[in-house]
Design an enzyme around this catalytic site. Sequence first.
Site, PDB file in Angstrom:
ATOM      1  N   HIS A   1       8.170  -7.090  -3.670  1.00 44.09           N
ATOM      2  CA  HIS A   1       6.888  -7.505  -4.275  1.00 44.09           C
ATOM      3  C   HIS A   1       7.059  -8.789  -5.092  1.00 44.09           C
ATOM      4  O   HIS A   1       7.430  -8.721  -6.268  1.00 44.09           O
ATOM      5  CB  HIS A   1       6.355  -6.384  -5.174  1.00 44.09           C
ATOM      6  CG  HIS A   1       5.838  -5.222  -4.401  1.00 44.09           C
ATOM      7  ND1 HIS A   1       4.548  -5.147  -3.942  1.00 44.09           N
ATOM      8  CD2 HIS A   1       6.451  -4.104  -3.974  1.00 44.09           C
ATOM      9  CE1 HIS A   1       4.373  -4.023  -3.280  1.00 44.09           C
ATOM     10  NE2 HIS A   1       5.524  -3.365  -3.281  1.00 44.09           N
TER      11      HIS A   1
ATOM     12  N   GLU B   1       4.890 -10.519  -6.410  1.00 43.05           N
ATOM     13  CA  GLU B   1       3.844 -10.653  -7.434  1.00 43.05           C
ATOM     14  C   GLU B   1       4.197  -9.997  -8.764  1.00 43.05           C
ATOM     15  O   GLU B   1       3.582 -10.296  -9.771  1.00 43.05           O
ATOM     16  CB  GLU B   1       2.507 -10.094  -6.901  1.00 43.05           C
ATOM     17  CG  GLU B   1       2.432  -8.578  -6.717  1.00 43.05           C
ATOM     18  CD  GLU B   1       3.032  -8.069  -5.412  1.00 43.05           C
ATOM     19  OE1 GLU B   1       3.840  -8.789  -4.803  1.00 43.05           O
ATOM     20  OE2 GLU B   1       2.711  -6.937  -5.006  1.00 43.05           O
TER      21      GLU B   1
ATOM     22  N   VAL C   1     -14.783  -9.693 -26.459  1.00 42.71           N
ATOM     23  CA  VAL C   1     -14.476 -11.051 -26.003  1.00 42.71           C
ATOM     24  C   VAL C   1     -15.425 -11.483 -24.877  1.00 42.71           C
ATOM     25  O   VAL C   1     -15.976 -12.591 -24.899  1.00 42.71           O
ATOM     26  CB  VAL C   1     -13.004 -11.119 -25.498  1.00 42.71           C
ATOM     27  CG1 VAL C   1     -12.685 -12.493 -24.942  1.00 42.71           C
ATOM     28  CG2 VAL C   1     -12.053 -10.770 -26.615  1.00 42.71           C
ATOM     29  N   ASP C   2     -15.661 -10.597 -23.900  1.00 45.07           N
ATOM     30  CA  ASP C   2     -16.415 -11.002 -22.711  1.00 45.07           C
ATOM     31  C   ASP C   2     -17.825 -11.452 -23.054  1.00 45.07           C
ATOM     32  O   ASP C   2     -18.273 -12.515 -22.624  1.00 45.07           O
ATOM     33  CB  ASP C   2     -16.486  -9.853 -21.688  1.00 45.07           C
ATOM     34  CG  ASP C   2     -15.109  -9.362 -21.310  1.00 45.07           C
ATOM     35  OD1 ASP C   2     -14.142 -10.115 -21.530  1.00 45.07           O
ATOM     36  OD2 ASP C   2     -14.996  -8.224 -20.824  1.00 45.07           O
ATOM     37  N   SER C   3     -18.552 -10.617 -23.823  1.00 47.40           N
ATOM     38  CA  SER C   3     -19.939 -10.985 -24.101  1.00 47.40           C
ATOM     39  C   SER C   3     -20.012 -12.196 -25.027  1.00 47.40           C
ATOM     40  O   SER C   3     -20.933 -13.008 -24.941  1.00 47.40           O
ATOM     41  CB  SER C   3     -20.723  -9.797 -24.665  1.00 47.40           C
ATOM     42  OG  SER C   3     -20.151  -9.336 -25.858  1.00 47.40           O
TER      43      SER C   3
ATOM     44  N   CYS D   1       5.347  -5.971   1.776  1.00 50.15           N
ATOM     45  CA  CYS D   1       5.643  -4.545   1.841  1.00 50.15           C
ATOM     46  C   CYS D   1       4.833  -3.864   2.960  1.00 50.15           C
ATOM     47  O   CYS D   1       5.116  -4.096   4.124  1.00 50.15           O
ATOM     48  CB  CYS D   1       5.399  -3.929   0.467  1.00 50.15           C
ATOM     49  SG  CYS D   1       6.284  -2.414   0.272  1.00 50.15           S
ATOM     50  N   TYR D   2       3.794  -3.081   2.636  1.00 51.68           N
ATOM     51  CA  TYR D   2       2.984  -2.483   3.714  1.00 51.68           C
ATOM     52  C   TYR D   2       2.475  -3.585   4.648  1.00 51.68           C
ATOM     53  O   TYR D   2       2.410  -3.403   5.870  1.00 51.68           O
ATOM     54  CB  TYR D   2       1.797  -1.712   3.130  1.00 51.68           C
ATOM     55  CG  TYR D   2       0.920  -1.069   4.186  1.00 51.68           C
ATOM     56  CD1 TYR D   2       1.172   0.221   4.636  1.00 51.68           C
ATOM     57  CD2 TYR D   2      -0.159  -1.762   4.741  1.00 51.68           C
ATOM     58  CE1 TYR D   2       0.387   0.806   5.613  1.00 51.68           C
ATOM     59  CE2 TYR D   2      -0.961  -1.185   5.722  1.00 51.68           C
ATOM     60  CZ  TYR D   2      -0.679   0.106   6.157  1.00 51.68           C
ATOM     61  OH  TYR D   2      -1.464   0.675   7.120  1.00 51.68           O
TER      62      TYR D   2
ATOM     63  N   SER E   1     -21.683  -7.515 -27.832  1.00 55.42           N
ATOM     64  CA  SER E   1     -21.128  -6.241 -28.288  1.00 55.42           C
ATOM     65  C   SER E   1     -20.120  -6.466 -29.409  1.00 55.42           C
ATOM     66  O   SER E   1     -19.761  -5.543 -30.129  1.00 55.42           O
ATOM     67  CB  SER E   1     -20.415  -5.569 -27.130  1.00 55.42           C
ATOM     68  OG  SER E   1     -19.299  -6.355 -26.755  1.00 55.42           O
TER      69      SER E   1
ATOM     70  N   GLY F   1       0.851  -1.193   0.000  1.00 57.10           N
ATOM     71  CA  GLY F   1       0.000   0.000   0.000  1.00 57.10           C
ATOM     72  C   GLY F   1       0.875   1.227   0.000  1.00 57.10           C
ATOM     73  O   GLY F   1       2.054   1.147   0.366  1.00 57.10           O
TER      74      GLY F   1
ATOM     75  N   LYS G   1      -9.923 -10.891 -16.747  1.00 57.96           N
ATOM     76  CA  LYS G   1     -10.007 -10.929 -18.220  1.00 57.96           C
ATOM     77  C   LYS G   1      -9.239 -12.125 -18.813  1.00 57.96           C
ATOM     78  O   LYS G   1      -9.749 -12.820 -19.691  1.00 57.96           O
ATOM     79  CB  LYS G   1      -9.437  -9.623 -18.773  1.00 57.96           C
ATOM     80  CG  LYS G   1      -9.570  -9.480 -20.250  1.00 57.96           C
ATOM     81  CD  LYS G   1     -10.506  -8.354 -20.584  1.00 57.96           C
ATOM     82  CE  LYS G   1     -10.882  -8.370 -22.036  1.00 57.96           C
ATOM     83  NZ  LYS G   1     -12.151  -7.694 -22.257  1.00 57.96           N
TER      84      LYS G   1
END
Length: 510
Positions: free
Chosen positions: A167, A169, A224-226, A80-81, A221, A53, A366
Amino acid sequence: METIIIIDFGSQYTQVIARKVRELGVYAEIFPFRTPAETLIAKSPKGIILSGGPCSVYAENAPHPQWNALDFGVPVLGICYGLQLLAYQNEGEVTKAEHREYGRAELIIDNQDDIFAGVNPRTQVWMSHGDYLTKMPEGFKTIAHSANSPICAIRNTEKRAWGVQFHPEVHHSMEGKKILGNFVRNICKCTENWSADSFIDTAIEKIRAQVGSGEVICALSGGVDSTVLAVLLHKAIGDKLHCLHVDTGLMRLNESQTLMDLFAQNFNMSIEKLDGSELFLSSLAGVSEPEKKRKIIGKSFIDMFEVAASKFNNAKWLAQGTLYPDVIESVSVKGPSAVIKSHHNVGGLPEKMGLKLIEPFRELFKDEVREVGRLLGVPDWFVKRHPFPGPGLGIRILGDITRDKIATLQHADAIYIEEIRNAGLYDQIWQAFAVLLPVRSVGVMGDERTYDCTCALRAVTSVDGMTADFFPMPYDVLSKISNRIVNEVQGINRVVYDTTSKPPGTIEWE
Ligand code: XMP
């Protein structure tokens, strides 16, 4: 399902932690730091990760939870934080560094028993912090240091808590994934049971249970998502699904047709296609103000949809491709887009039509939707397509919108994308598109003077669209695109490349 809980203290990397844990095959959920202990306990987590953070733990508005993670009785990793908070809450001490440490650093590992098992004893990590630990919290010992700081990682074996100053990640931490893997698999004892495959099976069961004999409407639309959503729903409920696609007239070149072909060729699904271009373009005539354009496009979409959907009077549900990043109640500073632009969606529509919402992707990122798509047989070229905003070319033609301008931009955009694909760069870019500017300038073609519009090319890299860097497009590719656009597209005689990152810019120009 075995769950790792991630507590968000506002780091820009919180979502990245969740994604990395999920890539390890373990389900991870993000909660704001204010979440009460009971809510977290009710999730029966196998482990807890405290995110980084931007604040100092001593700052006036520093995020302090009402609980101490060491009391949950499950393994804890503070990043970290998160590490500094462990120190602050457990009689350690944190001090402000004279210079913020930011960037790559070499971690020297002093103990490889658990979290650093199998990691190179000297490994590159990514640091980003202004405070550092000066007094060890109760029960903790150092397990790694660096040339700059004697304490880079700590451990409390009895309480099963670890803290790292770097970090793991972010991908600049070379063995970060191994470190997170050691935590979730070896320390928290999670098994690999989260995958796109397992998601599909459970999602299908859930969808069937949720909708029962009800029918569902899904608006496509072209994104990709729809598309993946429609394919998943079809697998779950077959012809109780009704798909609609509104051609707004503001799509990319041949976009609507490509979508219809995709469904016709790959899935045995019928889609109701509606031509809305007349409504959209007449409502937009003469309008230049970006927010006004967005509002008109949103309203026109709802009007079209309402008429079309009323044909399916048995439908009780409206499906939406809402993703996890939209659902997380994050304390992170989200990009300015949320407040700066009114995003186009079907807000208000479900209530108005008495439809209930079904959102099967609420827990997915996504990348995971893309993976689900692949597994469901959506072709790779489609799954990898760049995101396209709901308002389409309407927010990429600056100033008022006319059919001629749309045709000009579609042509320029198609050339741009074709050349990026030819150069093998498409998959390295989060989003690339052309923008038509209402700026005319003088040029010369053959012996003729020209006085035409300017086309701006945008290409960015990003993880989630919240922040973005401009893509360093190679000069030879730029030169080819620019030549082709000026020579082949009538109405454009100048091409410029956008080198703004987000923030302070946004990805779209309006
Ligand atoms: P900005 O321009 O806000 O865009 O930096 C961030 C991401 O969101 C997309 N975008 C939209 N997507 N409806 C959408 O579905 C919208 O109204 C909209 N506006 C922006 C944009 O393309 C980028 O991926």
